[in-house]
Structures are given as structure tokens and as C-alpha cells.
Design a protein around this motif. Structure first.
Motif, PDB file in Angstrom:
ATOM      1  N   ASN A 193      -1.649   5.647   8.056  1.00 29.09           N
ATOM      2  CA  ASN A 193      -2.440   4.534   8.080  1.00 29.09           C
ATOM      3  C   ASN A 193      -2.648   4.198   9.396  1.00 29.09           C
ATOM      4  O   ASN A 193      -3.753   3.934   9.712  1.00 29.09           O
ATOM      5  CB  ASN A 193      -1.305   3.430   7.735  1.00 29.09           C
ATOM      6  CG  ASN A 193      -1.365   3.125   5.936  1.00 29.09           C
ATOM      7  OD1 ASN A 193      -1.870   3.941   5.655  1.00 29.09           O
ATOM      8  ND2 ASN A 193      -0.029   3.091   5.769  1.00 29.09           N
ATOM      9  N   HIS A 323     -11.390   4.409   1.268  1.00 30.27           N
ATOM     10  CA  HIS A 323     -10.312   4.003   2.576  1.00 30.27           C
ATOM     11  C   HIS A 323     -10.457   2.635   2.275  1.00 30.27           C
ATOM     12  O   HIS A 323      -9.704   1.031   2.887  1.00 30.27           O
ATOM     13  CB  HIS A 323      -9.896   4.344   3.416  1.00 30.27           C
ATOM     14  CG  HIS A 323      -8.786   5.795   3.325  1.00 30.27           C
ATOM     15  ND1 HIS A 323      -8.331   5.639   3.176  1.00 30.27           N
ATOM     16  CD2 HIS A 323      -9.732   7.015   3.902  1.00 30.27           C
ATOM     17  CE1 HIS A 323      -7.640   6.572   2.757  1.00 30.27           C
ATOM     18  NE2 HIS A 323      -8.492   7.443   3.479  1.00 30.27           N
ATOM     19  N   MET A 328      -4.771   2.963   1.018  1.00 32.62           N
ATOM     20  CA  MET A 328      -3.908   3.340   1.733  1.00 32.62           C
ATOM     21  C   MET A 328      -2.699   3.673   1.692  1.00 32.62           C
ATOM     22  O   MET A 328      -2.444   4.696   0.099  1.00 32.62           O
ATOM     23  CB  MET A 328      -3.295   1.906   3.198  1.00 32.62           C
ATOM     24  CG  MET A 328      -3.420   1.099   2.482  1.00 32.62           C
ATOM     25  SD  MET A 328      -1.450   1.323   2.460  1.00 32.62           S
ATOM     26  CE  MET A 328      -0.973  -0.069   2.200  1.00 32.62           C
TER      27      MET A 328
END
Length: 367
Positions: A193, A323, A328
């Protein structure tokens, strides 16, 4: 006799500016008013149209990048198409890297997608192995980016140091032990992330997640995956090894995180505590999920697609909008899934389909 001069003539000759100033003022007003309609004024900004993304209406690109410049991006014009190279779409290749393998780097350089359209992003843990990997990575990056041939240089490369914890030992037997999977996968999710949110730009069309221990892929990996035009599509990860019985090199499945959900898997999840996760590929948790690794057909079409519910991170192509819409890598139990498998679940909850290519192989490093 002298010639008499009229009062008007005498006045002009005595004070000539009284006539010149009004005339000049009228000419100046005329010029200022009409020049604004005659042509585009010169400016330190220039308009640029490229790939249908930047336009005169929506984008003002500064030439000298002044400190106070403003750039406008219309994401409705940003496309992720199966003809990415032809349409000059930007690819972002992201790699969490705990170890640096020369084979990974050499394979990366062989990918035929134009480097001018490719950005690279890496995140390296703060471990002893990570320190070594960082030095090797920086050396390799400098060699590539200092090439005199611009076509051999990537448009941008970002290297991050991981600010979250990581397993100190990266030996295969240690990092794949069932007892450390929740912690390890949670840390990996945080790293992914951080890498994603730091590097993705308003011009990114595709994101390729490529693990640092993937040492062999087709050179057309990017073009092959985007050609399927899927929101998420995963290759099948295998490993080359020496078969001592046959006395020859052979291949075996490696990544078992590409799977289709089973009723048994759902039953196991329904009886779990909220903070527990299912980790695929371990005999202790028998989900009986169909694993894409077991569907490989050496004589089959490499473009055969398979609908999936979970994905690994070996070599996965993602449309950037997936995304951007919020998919995520959960570092927490998400429907009893975590990291890449949790990402697939989250993407499906957002309405995106997930696919795999059982006959399209990439190869993992063999320790």
C-alpha cells in the motif's frame, strides 16, 4: 509686410504636446483593446496534446515548471486499453524487494514494453538483507538511468524504505512457515500500500505487480497481460528445479494464491473468529479450493482465461482505476483474507472481475 499668423497656428507651435498627447492616448487604447483578440499571447506555458489525455481544454503544461504552476488532469480521458503500447499508455511496475536477484533485474530489462512509457517502484525493508538489496538496486538503477540511449532509460524510478516491520529472515522455509503468515502477510500488505499510494500518478493506466523473486517471464509480459483487457489478471507462477529421479530439469507449481472459492472454504470462514485468516496452500487448512496452479496444460492455449476469487502477487496486471476506486491490500482480516487475496476480494466487492491465465507461466527463483 509681415505675414499674419492665425491664432490656431500660433497655439500649436507654442504648445505642441497639447495635441500629441490626446492622439497618442487614443492610439494606445485602440492597440490594447484589439490586440487581445488578434492572436494567442505568448506565455511561459504551452499546450500539449498526447494520447488523447492532455488537451488544450483540460491541460496546461508548464515549460519551465515554475514554483506556482498548476497542472490539470482529466481522468475521464485516461484509458487502459488492450493496445497499451500503441496508445502510449503509462505502465507502473511495482516490486516489494527484500532481496535483490540479478536474474530478476536482467529479466525486467528484457521486457519489451517501451521504457519511455514505464515507471518502476520499489520498497525495501529495513533489515540486513534489505540493506544489501538496496545497495545492489541503487547500483543497477544508476547504470540503467545513465545510459546515453534515452530509449534504455525508464521515465521514472522510485525507491522507498519500508517504515513498517518485516521478518528478519527471508529464507524460504522461514517466511513460508504457517505460524508467521498472518504477521508476514500483514507487513507485506502495508508495504504494498505504501508503494502504491506513493507512486501511482494521474497519468498511470496500468499497474503491474511483479515480485522480486520472479526471474523469468516472456519478454512481452506487459503486452500479453494488457491484451486481455481485464481489470485484474494474474499469470501462473511455477518454479524450475532439478528432478533427481528423472535426472533432468523440470517445473513445478509454486504460487497457490490464485484460486476459486469453494464451499468448504466458505464453511471454514463462517466458523472463524473475526481476526482469523485463511491462508491457502497449507495442509492444516484444507479448503479444497480449485487452485489455478493445478490447471496448467503444457499443450493448452496460453490465452486461456480462468475466473478467480483470490490472486497471488507474482505477476499481476491491474487497471489503475481499480486501485483508484479503493481496492488496496488489506493488512487486516478482510472476510478472513489478507494482502493479495484480500485485494482480490475487495476488488470483487467493488464490482470488478478477477481472472487468471493457467497456461501463461512465469518462474520463481529456486533457492
Amino acid at each position: 509686410m509681415g505675414v499674419l499668423k492665425s491664432p490656431i497656428v500660433r497655439q500649436i507651435r507654442r504648445r505642441p504636446l497639447t495635441a500629441v498627447i490626446p492622439v497618442s492616448f487614443i492610439i494606445l487604447l485602440y492597440y490594447l483593446f484589439f490586440s487581445s483578440f488578434s492572436s494567442k499571447p505568448k506565455s511561459k506555458y504551452s499546450y500539449k496534446t498526447k494520447n488523447g489525455f492532455f488537451s488544450k481544454k483540460h491541460s496546461l503544461i508548464p515549460r519551465n515548471l515554475p514554483n506556482d504552476h498548476i497542472s490539470h488532469y482529466d481522468l475521464n480521458r485516461l484509458a487502459s486499453t488492450p493496445m497499451a503500447a500503441y496508445n502510449k499508455e503509462r505502465i507502473l511496475i511495482l516490486t516489494p524487494m527484500s532481496r535483490f536477484y540479478d536474474e530478476y533485474w536482467n529479466n525486467l530489462l528484457k521486457l519489451t514494453y517501451p521504457k519511455q512509457l514505464t515507471e518502476l517502484g520499489f520498497i525495501v525493508p529495513r533489515t540486513a538483507d534489505g540493506d544489501i538489496a538496496l545497495k545492489k538496486l541503487e547500483k543497477a538503477v544508476k547504470q540503467v538511468q545513465s545510459s546515453k540511449n534515452k530509449e534504455n532509460r525508464y521515465t521514472k524510478i522510485t525507491i522507498l524504505r519500508q517504515d513498517s516491520d518485516s521478518l528478519e529472515s527471508q529464507l524460504e522455509k522461514d517466511r513460508h512457515a504457517l505460524s508467521v503468515q498472518k504477521l508476514r502477510r500483514s507487513n507485506m500488505a502495508l508495504a504494498r500500500n505504501s508503494l502504491l499510494f506513493t507512486t501511482i500518478g494521474p497519468y498511470t493506466s496500468w499497474v503491474l505487480w511483479l515480485d522480486s523473486d520472479i526471474v523469468e517471464t516472456p519478454p512481452t509480459l506487459v503486452q500479453d497481460l494488457v491484451s486481455h483487457d481485464k481489470p485484474i489478471i494474474s499469470s501462473n507462477c511455477y518454479q524450475r528445479y532439478f528432478d533427481t529421479e528423472k535426472k533432468e530439469m523440470s517445473i513445478r507449481p509454486y504460487d497457490f494464491n490464485n484460486w476459486v472459492e469453494s464451499q468448504e472454504g466458505l464453511n471454514i470462514a463462517s466458523n472463524m473468529a473475526e481476526d482469523e485468516i485463511i491462508v491457502e496452500g497449507y495442509s492444516e487448512i484444507a479448503t479444497y479450493r480449485p487452485l489455478m496452479a493445478h490447471f496448467y496444460d503444457p499443450n493448452g492455449d496460453i490465452n486461456t482465461e480462468m475466473a478467480l476469487d483470490g490472486v497471488g502477487g507474482s505477476a499481476v496486471m491491474v487497471k489503475a482505476d481499480v486501485h483508484r476506486d479503493g481496492a488496496m491490500f488489506p493488512s487486516f482480516p478482510f472476510y478472513h483474507l489478507i494482502e493479495t487475496e484480500g485485494f482480490a476480494k475487495m476488488a470483487k466487492r467493488l464490482g470488478y472481475e478477477v481472472f487468471g491465465l493457467p497456461n501463461y507461466l512465469v518462474f520463481h527463483y529456486n533457492e
